[in-house]
Design a protein around this motif. Structure first.
Motif, PDB file in Angstrom:
ATOM      1  N   THR A  38      43.056  40.533  34.572  1.00  0.00           N
ATOM      2  CA  THR A  38      44.090  41.254  34.106  1.00  0.00           C
ATOM      3  C   THR A  38      45.103  41.684  35.549  1.00  0.00           C
ATOM      4  O   THR A  38      44.505  42.629  36.138  1.00  0.00           O
ATOM      5  CB  THR A  38      43.697  42.649  33.686  1.00  0.00           C
ATOM      6  N   TYR A  39      46.123  40.888  35.761  1.00  0.00           N
ATOM      7  CA  TYR A  39      46.580  40.849  37.025  1.00  0.00           C
ATOM      8  C   TYR A  39      47.718  41.867  37.450  1.00  0.00           C
ATOM      9  O   TYR A  39      47.259  42.458  38.559  1.00  0.00           O
ATOM     10  CB  TYR A  39      47.408  39.636  37.026  1.00  0.00           C
ATOM     11  N   ALA A  40      48.651  42.247  36.386  1.00  0.00           N
ATOM     12  CA  ALA A  40      49.363  43.366  37.024  1.00  0.00           C
ATOM     13  C   ALA A  40      49.955  42.914  38.313  1.00  0.00           C
ATOM     14  O   ALA A  40      50.247  43.784  39.041  1.00  0.00           O
ATOM     15  CB  ALA A  40      48.869  44.770  36.954  1.00  0.00           C
ATOM     16  N   PRO A  55      50.484  47.202  33.134  1.00  0.00           N
ATOM     17  CA  PRO A  55      49.214  46.926  33.077  1.00  0.00           C
ATOM     18  C   PRO A  55      48.682  46.304  31.506  1.00  0.00           C
ATOM     19  O   PRO A  55      47.551  45.737  31.255  1.00  0.00           O
ATOM     20  CB  PRO A  55      48.356  47.979  33.585  1.00  0.00           C
ATOM     21  N   THR A  76      46.873  37.981  43.981  1.00  0.00           N
ATOM     22  CA  THR A  76      47.157  39.107  42.957  1.00  0.00           C
ATOM     23  C   THR A  76      46.046  40.282  43.356  1.00  0.00           C
ATOM     24  O   THR A  76      46.415  41.475  42.970  1.00  0.00           O
ATOM     25  CB  THR A  76      47.128  38.848  41.602  1.00  0.00           C
ATOM     26  N   GLY A  77      44.795  40.001  43.664  1.00  0.00           N
ATOM     27  CA  GLY A  77      43.705  40.987  43.894  1.00  0.00           C
ATOM     28  C   GLY A  77      42.812  40.994  42.516  1.00  0.00           C
ATOM     29  O   GLY A  77      41.972  41.993  42.653  1.00  0.00           O
ATOM     30  N   SER A  78      43.136  40.315  41.629  1.00  0.00           N
ATOM     31  CA  SER A  78      42.392  40.301  40.305  1.00  0.00           C
ATOM     32  C   SER A  78      42.162  39.025  39.882  1.00  0.00           C
ATOM     33  O   SER A  78      43.015  38.250  39.993  1.00  0.00           O
ATOM     34  CB  SER A  78      42.345  41.453  39.681  1.00  0.00           C
TER      35      SER A  78
END
Ligand code: SF4
Ligand code: SF4
Lengths: 383, 154
Positions: free
Chosen positions: A167-169, A78, A162-164
């Motif tokens: 700030t992808y992680a 992260p 990615t779901g975001s």
């Protein structure tokens, strides 16, 4: 004319005489809209002209390298997106690739392609954001709104996989954490098509615009020698005519298999940096298209990666191309679950270092134009 | 003479570039509006959205699946998670009775969801979370799970 005015004329003369002899200091930042973050530039001014410009950094130092040395390899994921918040996926991709190189982890081909596509989408988003923000620095508000519409499209696509949104992680050691679906592929294709059309609009609205031309052409020109001496990389270096791109020179992931060009400029001024970035966006679209065409099936993550990675002792060096230039990771493992040493060399740091030299003798307004054209991301300078 | 020609050429070329720019902005007038009047209008969230974590609630299942094994607690980079589990009776496996997260520290990375051995965790769909006290960020997921409005998602 009254008496009062005569005295004020005298005072004015005195002041103007004084001004020719006097220089003064002006703090640009750390809270200045044109520095896009907490960067402070101490300007030594003679009227409107800059005598000396000294960047002061460190206002957003968070100690990411040290954080990396106090936690497990996976737990640093992260942090990647927070170093360069505009290129979260690219940093993520590179960090995972570096650890994979260190620990000898295989990556399935599908994952490599997905990583390339998402990284290039991220690069486009970063360049688009730069474009909008730079034009706003120069006083043009409208293009900002139009350009961010496309960036929004990319964010939607990346959010879907990615779901975001920032700030992808998203990358994991040995692959990516979620597979892409048909929606992603069709949306990306539609986006590529749409973006190609929009470039024409940008050219009409911005490139030829007389105000934009006056503010950028010949402003902040850098010679190739200067650029190399200061260690510039990325679009800033390519705008000087030096053909250097890690994706071509030391290809990682699947960049060796796709066909793309390295756009270069010739004068190294702010306008060339603008054109190089625009041309780079078109190359990114080409890379995305080719990767989509060749996207293989199969696994998207290597399932045999242990949760707590403990690579054999040794070190790894990994270079990659972020939207701002060449970024390097150096990691040393002592065989434990926590990296012994982690070091990141980020491009904005070297790109900023040349500011002191080329800002000398320029107007304040041009310093804003020059700094904007570098595409500085301050958290990435300070880490 | 050259200077004069250049002067007028600059005016014409520069002026024309502005006209071209205005044709672009003018044509945008007739395009559909893309701005959303948040918070009066809200967008549909993408199902992939990663909000803060929550315990999985499946249709047709009573309880959550958390064993209080603590794997997620150890995987979390920011010490977000605190878990307490009890054994309901001698010889039985543990069950989580308290699952505290401090959302203000969470980076929404999803590492905890990845490592859970029984897939008891998932990301929620909550997004506009703003609190007046930092303690409001501390959420007990088990209590949240037992609330009647907890979402059932397959
Ligand atoms: S949520 Fe999963 S990993 Fe975390 S304690 Fe419960 S069972 Fe273990
Ligand atoms: S999403 Fe990441 S930061 Fe948040 S609780 Fe899970 S592991 Fe911790």
């Amino acid at each position: 004319m009254t008496d009062g005015n005569i005295t004020s004329l005298e005072t004015e003369q005195k002041i103007s005489q004084g001004l020719t002899e006097q220089t003064f200091w002006l703090n640009m930042g750390p809270q200045h809209p044109a520095t896009h973050g907490v960067l402070r530039v101490v300007l030594h001014l003679d009227g409107e002209r800059v005598v000396e410009a000294e960047p002061v950094i460190g206002y957003i130092h968070r100690g990411h390298e040290r954080m990396g040395e106090t936690r497990g390899y996976a737990q640093f994921i992260p942090n990647n997106s927070r170093m360069d918040y505009l290129a979260g996926l690219i940093y993520n991709h590179a960090y995972c690739a570096a650890v994979e190189k260190l620990a000898g982890i295989d990556v399935p081909p599908r994952a490599e392609y997905i990583r390339c596509i998402t990284s290039e989408l991220n690069r486009l988003a970063s360049h688009l954001l730069w474009l909008g923000a730079y034009l706003m620095d120069l006083g043009a508000f409208t293009p900002f709104l139009y350009i961010w519409e496309e960036r929004e499209k990319i964010n939607d696509i990346l959010n879907h996989v990615t779901g975001s949104r920032l700030t992808y992680a998203y990358n994991r050691f040995g692959g990516v954490h979620k597979d892409v679906d048909d929606d992603f592929i069709s949306w990306t294709r539609a986006y590529v098509k749409r973006q190609r059309k929009r470039f024409k609009m940008y050219n009409r609205l911005v490139t030829g615009n007389v105000i934009f031309q006056n503010r950028t052409v010949g402003v902040g020109a850098i010679t190739p020698e200067q650029a190399l001496n200061y260690g510039l990389t990325g679009p800033c270096l390519r705008a000087c005519g030096v053909e250097y791109d890690i994706r071509k020179k030391e290809p990682y992931a699947v960049y060796s298999e796709v066909d793309f060009d390295i756009p270069t400029g010739s004068n190294g001024d702010a306008f060339d940096r603008y054109s190089v970035r625009l041309a780079e966006m078109e190359q990114s679209l080409r890379i995305i298209e080719q990767c989509l065409d060749r996207l293989p099936g199969g696994a998207y993550i290597n399932d045999n990666v242990p949760q707590y990675l403990a690579p054999d002792s040794g070190d790894v060096f990994f270079a990659f191309e972020s939207p701002r230039g060449e970024t390097n990771i150096f990691m040393v493992s002592d065989g434990s679950r926590i990296p012994y040493r982690m070091h990141w060399k980020t491009p904005s740091y070297s790109n900023l270092s040349i500011l002191a030299e080329i800002a000398r003798g320029q107007f304040i307004a041009d310093v804003v134009s020059i700094m904007g054209s570098f595409d500085l991301v301050i958290p990435e300078i300070d880490k | 003479m050259k200077a004069v020609i250049k002067y007028f050429r600059d005016i014409i070329v520069g002026g024309w570039s502005l006209v071209l720019g205005y044709t672009v902005t003018l044509s945008e007038f007739f395009k559909p509006i893309i701005t959303v009047q948040y918070p009066r209008v809200k967008l549909e969230m993408d199902p992939a959205y990663r909000g803060h974590i929550e315990l999985v609630k499946l249709p047709g299942e009573d309880g959550h699946f958390c064993l209080a094994c603590g794997t997620c607690e150890r995987a979390c980079p920011s010490n977000v998670i605190k878990i307490q589990g009890v054994k309901p009776k001698a010889g039985a496996g543990k069950v989580g009775i308290m699952y505290l997260i401090d959302f203000s520290r969470c980076s929404l990375c999803g590492l905890c969801v990845d490592v859970c051995p029984v897939d008891a965790l998932r990301h929620s769909m909550e997004y506009d979370l703003a609190f007046t006290s930092r303690w409001d960020n501390v959420i007990d997921l088990v209590a949240r799970f037992n609330e009647p409005q907890a979402q059932e998602r397959g």
